[in-house]
Design a protein around this motif. Structure first.
Motif, PDB file in Angstrom:
ATOM      1  N   LYS A  47      53.074  51.769  46.941  1.00 56.95           N
ATOM      2  CA  LYS A  47      53.515  50.995  48.344  1.00 56.95           C
ATOM      3  C   LYS A  47      54.736  50.174  47.816  1.00 56.95           C
ATOM      4  O   LYS A  47      55.656  49.719  47.598  1.00 56.95           O
ATOM      5  CB  LYS A  47      52.668  49.879  47.780  1.00 56.95           C
ATOM      6  N   ARG A  61      51.806  67.721  50.610  1.00 55.23           N
ATOM      7  CA  ARG A  61      50.523  66.723  50.819  1.00 55.23           C
ATOM      8  C   ARG A  61      49.197  67.339  49.851  1.00 55.23           C
ATOM      9  O   ARG A  61      49.991  68.829  50.362  1.00 55.23           O
ATOM     10  CB  ARG A  61      50.182  66.574  51.821  1.00 55.23           C
ATOM     11  N   ASN A  81      58.934  56.414  53.104  1.00 51.65           N
ATOM     12  CA  ASN A  81      58.581  55.030  53.155  1.00 51.65           C
ATOM     13  C   ASN A  81      56.901  55.452  52.977  1.00 51.65           C
ATOM     14  O   ASN A  81      56.216  56.132  53.046  1.00 51.65           O
ATOM     15  CB  ASN A  81      58.093  54.749  54.496  1.00 51.65           C
ATOM     16  N   LEU A  83      55.626  52.286  52.098  1.00 50.52           N
ATOM     17  CA  LEU A  83      54.583  50.723  51.518  1.00 50.52           C
ATOM     18  C   LEU A  83      53.769  50.850  51.634  1.00 50.52           C
ATOM     19  O   LEU A  83      52.686  49.929  51.826  1.00 50.52           O
ATOM     20  CB  LEU A  83      55.896  50.328  52.361  1.00 50.52           C
ATOM     21  N   PHE A  84      52.970  51.769  52.827  1.00 51.46           N
ATOM     22  CA  PHE A  84      51.745  51.160  53.607  1.00 51.46           C
ATOM     23  C   PHE A  84      51.215  52.964  53.231  1.00 51.46           C
ATOM     24  O   PHE A  84      50.935  53.460  54.262  1.00 51.46           O
ATOM     25  CB  PHE A  84      51.570  50.970  54.597  1.00 51.46           C
ATOM     26  N   PRO A  85      50.702  53.484  51.969  1.00 50.64           N
ATOM     27  CA  PRO A  85      49.807  54.767  51.802  1.00 50.64           C
ATOM     28  C   PRO A  85      48.592  54.737  52.382  1.00 50.64           C
ATOM     29  O   PRO A  85      48.110  53.387  53.213  1.00 50.64           O
ATOM     30  CB  PRO A  85      50.172  54.900  50.376  1.00 50.64           C
ATOM     31  N   SER A  86      48.303  55.296  53.061  1.00 52.37           N
ATOM     32  CA  SER A  86      46.660  55.806  53.407  1.00 52.37           C
ATOM     33  C   SER A  86      45.570  56.148  52.598  1.00 52.37           C
ATOM     34  O   SER A  86      46.202  56.261  51.162  1.00 52.37           O
ATOM     35  CB  SER A  86      46.537  56.704  54.115  1.00 52.37           C
ATOM     36  N   GLU A  87      44.248  55.396  52.265  1.00 53.16           N
ATOM     37  CA  GLU A  87      43.468  55.897  51.499  1.00 53.16           C
ATOM     38  C   GLU A  87      43.271  56.980  50.428  1.00 53.16           C
ATOM     39  O   GLU A  87      43.904  57.626  51.813  1.00 53.16           O
ATOM     40  CB  GLU A  87      42.337  54.375  52.293  1.00 53.16           C
ATOM     41  N   ASP A  88      43.041  57.643  49.917  1.00 56.14           N
ATOM     42  CA  ASP A  88      42.979  58.532  48.855  1.00 56.14           C
ATOM     43  C   ASP A  88      44.312  59.260  49.186  1.00 56.14           C
ATOM     44  O   ASP A  88      44.215  60.519  49.783  1.00 56.14           O
ATOM     45  CB  ASP A  88      41.776  59.037  49.523  1.00 56.14           C
ATOM     46  N   PRO A  90      47.069  61.615  49.836  1.00 52.08           N
ATOM     47  CA  PRO A  90      47.033  62.708  49.207  1.00 52.08           C
ATOM     48  C   PRO A  90      48.959  63.739  48.801  1.00 52.08           C
ATOM     49  O   PRO A  90      48.895  64.787  49.289  1.00 52.08           O
ATOM     50  CB  PRO A  90      46.433  63.660  50.165  1.00 52.08           C
ATOM     51  N   SER A 106      57.256  45.704  50.004  1.00 49.19           N
ATOM     52  CA  SER A 106      57.825  45.139  51.426  1.00 49.19           C
ATOM     53  C   SER A 106      58.583  43.276  51.452  1.00 49.19           C
ATOM     54  O   SER A 106      59.146  43.450  51.673  1.00 49.19           O
ATOM     55  CB  SER A 106      56.459  45.147  51.943  1.00 49.19           C
TER      56      SER A 106
ATOM     57  N   ASP B   4      43.707  47.298  49.793  1.00 48.75           N
ATOM     58  CA  ASP B   4      45.300  47.273  49.743  1.00 48.75           C
ATOM     59  C   ASP B   4      46.537  48.069  50.354  1.00 48.75           C
ATOM     60  O   ASP B   4      46.906  48.419  49.698  1.00 48.75           O
ATOM     61  CB  ASP B   4      45.927  46.371  48.995  1.00 48.75           C
ATOM     62  N   TYR B   5      45.708  49.294  51.154  1.00 45.82           N
ATOM     63  CA  TYR B   5      46.211  50.242  51.606  1.00 45.82           C
ATOM     64  C   TYR B   5      46.256  50.229  53.114  1.00 45.82           C
ATOM     65  O   TYR B   5      45.385  49.628  53.078  1.00 45.82           O
ATOM     66  CB  TYR B   5      46.207  51.503  50.918  1.00 45.82           C
ATOM     67  N   LEU B   6      46.371  51.013  54.029  1.00 43.38           N
ATOM     68  CA  LEU B   6      46.375  51.285  55.343  1.00 43.38           C
ATOM     69  C   LEU B   6      44.810  51.890  55.750  1.00 43.38           C
ATOM     70  O   LEU B   6      44.429  53.005  54.634  1.00 43.38           O
ATOM     71  CB  LEU B   6      47.068  51.867  55.927  1.00 43.38           C
ATOM     72  N   GLU B   7      43.782  51.549  56.116  1.00 42.85           N
ATOM     73  CA  GLU B   7      42.691  51.926  56.799  1.00 42.85           C
ATOM     74  C   GLU B   7      43.140  53.817  57.570  1.00 42.85           C
ATOM     75  O   GLU B   7      44.588  53.461  58.132  1.00 42.85           O
ATOM     76  CB  GLU B   7      41.529  51.531  57.496  1.00 42.85           C
ATOM     77  N   ARG B   8      42.292  54.702  56.820  1.00 42.29           N
ATOM     78  CA  ARG B   8      42.590  55.754  58.135  1.00 42.29           C
ATOM     79  C   ARG B   8      42.378  55.576  59.313  1.00 42.29           C
ATOM     80  O   ARG B   8      41.302  55.103  59.780  1.00 42.29           O
ATOM     81  CB  ARG B   8      41.817  57.109  57.834  1.00 42.29           C
ATOM     82  N   LEU B 121      58.625  44.752  59.344  1.00 46.53           N
ATOM     83  CA  LEU B 121      57.004  45.279  58.456  1.00 46.53           C
ATOM     84  C   LEU B 121      55.596  46.127  59.318  1.00 46.53           C
ATOM     85  O   LEU B 121      55.401  46.723  58.614  1.00 46.53           O
ATOM     86  CB  LEU B 121      56.559  44.435  57.252  1.00 46.53           C
ATOM     87  N   LYS B 125      54.272  49.723  59.727  1.00 49.42           N
ATOM     88  CA  LYS B 125      52.991  49.519  59.396  1.00 49.42           C
ATOM     89  C   LYS B 125      52.366  49.965  60.860  1.00 49.42           C
ATOM     90  O   LYS B 125      52.162  51.493  60.001  1.00 49.42           O
ATOM     91  CB  LYS B 125      52.533  48.128  58.901  1.00 49.42           C
ATOM     92  N   SER B 128      53.720  53.972  59.813  1.00 45.10           N
ATOM     93  CA  SER B 128      53.198  54.769  59.127  1.00 45.10           C
ATOM     94  C   SER B 128      51.914  55.194  59.257  1.00 45.10           C
ATOM     95  O   SER B 128      51.087  56.326  58.810  1.00 45.10           O
ATOM     96  CB  SER B 128      53.384  53.912  57.423  1.00 45.10           C
ATOM     97  N   ASN B 132      50.935  59.183  59.266  1.00 44.51           N
ATOM     98  CA  ASN B 132      50.049  59.741  57.890  1.00 44.51           C
ATOM     99  C   ASN B 132      48.718  60.156  58.896  1.00 44.51           C
ATOM    100  O   ASN B 132      48.516  62.439  58.677  1.00 44.51           O
ATOM    101  CB  ASN B 132      49.206  58.905  57.756  1.00 44.51           C
ATOM    102  N   VAL B 139      48.799  69.459  57.843  1.00 39.49           N
ATOM    103  CA  VAL B 139      48.141  70.190  56.743  1.00 39.49           C
ATOM    104  C   VAL B 139      46.553  71.157  57.016  1.00 39.49           C
ATOM    105  O   VAL B 139      46.713  72.426  57.055  1.00 39.49           O
ATOM    106  CB  VAL B 139      47.792  69.759  55.497  1.00 39.49           C
TER     107      VAL B 139
END
Lengths: 228, 228
Positions: A47, A61, A81, A83-88, A90, A106, B4-8, B121, B125, B128, B132, B139
């Motif tokens: 983040k 990845r 970047n 700042l806004f990683p995706s869930e899980d 990789p 942020s 607190d992360y971005l949904e895929r 931001l 977001k 990002s 992702n 991959v």
């Protein structure tokens, strides 16, 4: 006007960097990593926006089956970047040299943008170039054969950094076959076979560490041949 | 914190939109397109940030051999960042419904950010999440077999929108086989064959337009099988 677009990156390195961010390091968190240190491991959430101040990192990845897929190298002034990683997430970032970074949350980035809003555009520009690169690779991996992918890479390097000398074109960039394998997503053995074929057909050669394209015309024709 | 992360995004649509941008449409240029109209054709440079106000557009890229590679759909509140196109931009955007957009130049975007810097931001977001998505597809296309790609897509939809009923899992999203082909980058015939195999093995079925997963366990096991 016609030049007013982003240059393409043909290698996954030296993406558009943001030297202006260095003036804001007092706002962020300085972090130092030794060569080989992980900066993020898969499943971790940073983040943060990373600025590479010095050194070099490798961004990869994991595939769903746990294979490491190389993405890109980031060096001085490059941003990553997260700042806004995706869930899980990789994502994996490893320092491949002793590396100094500055990490911004942020909130800190908002502060920076309040002070200089052109930084927001610069970040957008850097991320656009990176997305373009990966979206192009996606299209290529969907439709292009191994030979086409490798010939394209070489043709692009000819256009970008090629130096003509005695009718041949020299590419003075270290490009070991395992790097070609990482860039094109092809198995190492496949890369070896294609390179061997291109050498046998007198299209490609080596001069020390330099790549030589003996016949750019033939390389282009080769591409047309394989594209149909 | 953990959330607190971005949904895929599992489908290339409904990427993170920015409804707050609608308040700034007076600054940008409103453009209306009829169903079927091109918004950008390959080789054109828009140099704008597009906000979709209403309607739906399809974003594609041309491969080096001229094949159209579907990227994503964008609907209400979605943004498309074409502020910094790459040279020889192979992007194509077509209105698939009557569509109203607002286009912002980088200067106008700076004005917006000066007024409300959280918009920067929000844009970051949105981009990002999109990167992702495409990096994950890259991959997947490098390492995964056709069956694995399709089973993953179905498993992800089970997790995201699946509704369990009488021991089966219903996925109530229109997912025609040509859309699966566009999403996975697989040939239509390959998609048909894999779906047929999954139906024969009593893993998958259809109920009207709904997809039914009869046996989620078996789908998961199938994935493990094909990942090794």
């Amino acid at each position: 006007m016609i030049m007013d677009y982003l240059e393409r990156n043909y290698l996954p390195e030296n993406f558009y960097g943001i030297p202006a961010l260095i003036d804001y390091c007092n706002l962020g968190e300085m972090c130092t990593f030794k060569k080989g240190d992980p900066i993020i491991l898969p499943g971790q959430y940073l983040k943060k926006l990373l600025l590479i101040i010095d050194g070099k990192v490798k961004v990869s990845r994991l595939s769903s089956s746990g294979r490491e897929h190389f993405q890109y190298f980031a060096e001085k002034n490059a941003i990553i970047n997260e700042l806004f990683p995706s869930e899980d997430s990789p994502l994996q970032i490893i320092a491949t040299r002793n590396t100094q970074t500055c990490m911004f949350t942020s909130g800190q980035l908002l502060q920076i943008i309040s002070n200089d809003n052109t930084i927001a555009l610069e970040i957008l520009k850097g991320l656009s170039q990176k997305s373009n690169y990966f979206e192009e690779r996606l299209v290529e991996r969907t439709y292009d054969t191994a030979t086409t992918r490798i010939c394209h890479l070489i043709r692009n390097l000819v256009l970008q950094v090629g130096v003509y000398e005695d009718g041949r074109c020299l590419i003075d960039i270290p490009l070991p076959q395992n790097y070609i394998s990482q860039i094109t997503g092809l198995h190492f053995i496949t890369v070896c076979n294609v390179i061997k074929k291109l050498k046998n057909e007198k299209i490609l050669g080596k001069d020390g560490k330099k790549l030589i394209v003996y016949d750019v015309e033939k390389l282009n024709k080769y591409l047309m041949l394989y594209e149909e």
